[in-house]
Design a protein around this motif. Sequence first.
Motif, PDB file in Angstrom:
ATOM      1  N   MET A   7      -5.629   9.159  -9.560  1.00 12.01           N
ATOM      2  CA  MET A   7      -6.759   9.938  -9.064  1.00 12.01           C
ATOM      3  C   MET A   7      -6.787  11.331  -9.697  1.00 12.01           C
ATOM      4  SD  MET A   7      -7.818  10.535  -5.087  1.00 12.01           S
ATOM      5  CE  MET A   7      -6.255  11.360  -4.726  1.00 12.01           C
ATOM      6  N   GLU A  47      -1.273   5.848  -6.973  1.00 16.23           N
ATOM      7  CA  GLU A  47      -2.693   6.047  -6.707  1.00 16.23           C
ATOM      8  C   GLU A  47      -3.055   7.536  -6.815  1.00 16.23           C
ATOM      9  OE1 GLU A  47      -4.460   4.490  -2.870  1.00 16.23           O
ATOM     10  OE2 GLU A  47      -4.944   2.917  -4.342  1.00 16.23           O
ATOM     11  N   THR A  48      -2.192   8.385  -6.292  1.00 13.85           N
ATOM     12  CA  THR A  48      -2.401   9.839  -6.412  1.00 13.85           C
ATOM     13  C   THR A  48      -2.368  10.267  -7.872  1.00 13.85           C
ATOM     14  OG1 THR A  48      -1.366  10.201  -4.256  1.00 13.85           O
ATOM     15  CG2 THR A  48      -1.505  12.096  -5.726  1.00 13.85           C
ATOM     16  N   ALA A  56       1.335   4.335  -3.220  1.00 12.90           N
ATOM     17  CA  ALA A  56       0.616   5.565  -2.843  1.00 12.90           C
ATOM     18  C   ALA A  56       0.750   6.652  -3.899  1.00 12.90           C
ATOM     19  CB  ALA A  56       1.125   6.071  -1.490  1.00 12.90           C
ATOM     20  N   LYS A  83       0.809  -1.218   0.000  1.00 19.82           N
ATOM     21  CA  LYS A  83       0.000   0.000   0.000  1.00 19.82           C
ATOM     22  C   LYS A  83       0.842   1.267   0.000  1.00 19.82           C
ATOM     23  CE  LYS A  83      -4.069  -2.102   2.141  1.00 19.82           C
ATOM     24  NZ  LYS A  83      -5.046  -2.035   3.268  1.00 19.82           N
ATOM     25  N   THR A 111     -10.626   3.453  -3.816  1.00 19.07           N
ATOM     26  CA  THR A 111     -10.963   2.303  -2.989  1.00 19.07           C
ATOM     27  C   THR A 111     -11.201   1.091  -3.880  1.00 19.07           C
ATOM     28  OG1 THR A 111     -13.343   2.762  -3.078  1.00 19.07           O
ATOM     29  CG2 THR A 111     -12.070   3.847  -1.326  1.00 19.07           C
ATOM     30  N   ASP A 113     -11.842  11.401  -4.152  1.00 21.57           N
ATOM     31  CA  ASP A 113     -10.735  11.940  -3.365  1.00 21.57           C
ATOM     32  C   ASP A 113      -9.903  10.824  -2.748  1.00 21.57           C
ATOM     33  OD1 ASP A 113     -12.463  11.002  -1.453  1.00 21.57           O
ATOM     34  OD2 ASP A 113     -12.851  12.953  -0.538  1.00 21.57           O
ATOM     35  N   LYS A 114     -10.323   9.592  -3.039  1.00 24.10           N
ATOM     36  CA  LYS A 114      -9.583   8.428  -2.579  1.00 24.10           C
ATOM     37  C   LYS A 114      -9.978   7.238  -3.432  1.00 24.10           C
ATOM     38  CE  LYS A 114      -8.761   5.563   1.522  1.00 24.10           C
ATOM     39  NZ  LYS A 114      -9.128   5.325   2.944  1.00 24.10           N
TER      40      LYS A 114
END
Length: 349
Positions: free
Chosen positions: A113, A109-110, A106, A102, A187, A184-185
């Motif tokens: 997004m 993932e940013t 990170a 994870k 999942t 904003d995240k």
Amino acid sequence: MNNEQLQDWLTTIADKFKQFEERTEPSKGAIQYQKKLAEISPETSILINYLTNNYENIGLIQPIVAQLLSIYYKLGIGRAFVLQLVPSLISTYLLGIAKRQKLSIAMLETFFMAIYNEEILAGGPGSQQMNKKVEEVRIPSVRYPSVYHDPSKLNPYQEISTLRLGGGASVHNVVKIGPYPAVDKITAENRPLVLSVIVRAVNNLLCRMSRNIVCHSYCLSFLILAKSGFNWPESDFRLKILHDRASDDEYGDHSKKPRIPMSPFVLIEALNGIHYALFNGYPDIALRALDAIHHRAQFEFYADVMLVTNALRSSLMDPDTIRMMLEIEPPVAKKPNSPMSPSNNHALK
């Protein structure tokens, strides 16, 4: 090329992209984009290798990802350049999730997004309006041929609407998708949506990208995603089409890697890019990727994905289609403009 050299190179091409946009005619944009990005394809390959081999070290990739987002936000050729990297980064990202890394993923993932939230704007990336995109998909009448069916083999009954006074000749339904929600995240629930939207953005710009970057990385990435954790052998479908032009290239044993959950929405979007690669000089690896996705869809019972893969496999057996596919030669690979060694990329810090 080490981390500092990559950052310097990205700074340089960002300036060159700005100058390029100022002198490029809008009517010739697609061809000029493709030509310009092809010129830097060797360095782009090194960048992809660096990111995929060093994604676990956040300190190394954070400044590079920040620069990539800065280039993407300038739109134009910068957006096309960054989206070329997406297929490889998606496979790296999903592999990291399967390994429960994870913290390592990170930054990726940013990155995803940020791109997703731009791509869903109704006015397109860079729009000042915050309205979200709503897409319309038209489902045509079965009386017209498509890659999925031959209407001549269906019962010749008139459609109900054609019997009505003033009934149209082209009957279709319109399905609306959206408005897409901002995130904003990322999942487990919204990940398929985010990735499918981003892959669709890549598909929309394929004709503006460097073929020898996006075609190969696109097919290889989804080949790995589909086969990770499985040990099924490749079918003879590729050999039936390519015969003596089929390559003996090996892409590694992926059966010992963790099995990566795949969404049918992402796989269907991926088939668009694989289809592009088939007819743009990369039929061998594209057929391997198609075969892998077909097997994965059968295993997962993804009926919608199998519908597309079966339609593609059937259409590719046509002799005229095969001839047209093999007429396209892959672009000639160029040497990097500066001294680099892709083979040592994994060791650079």
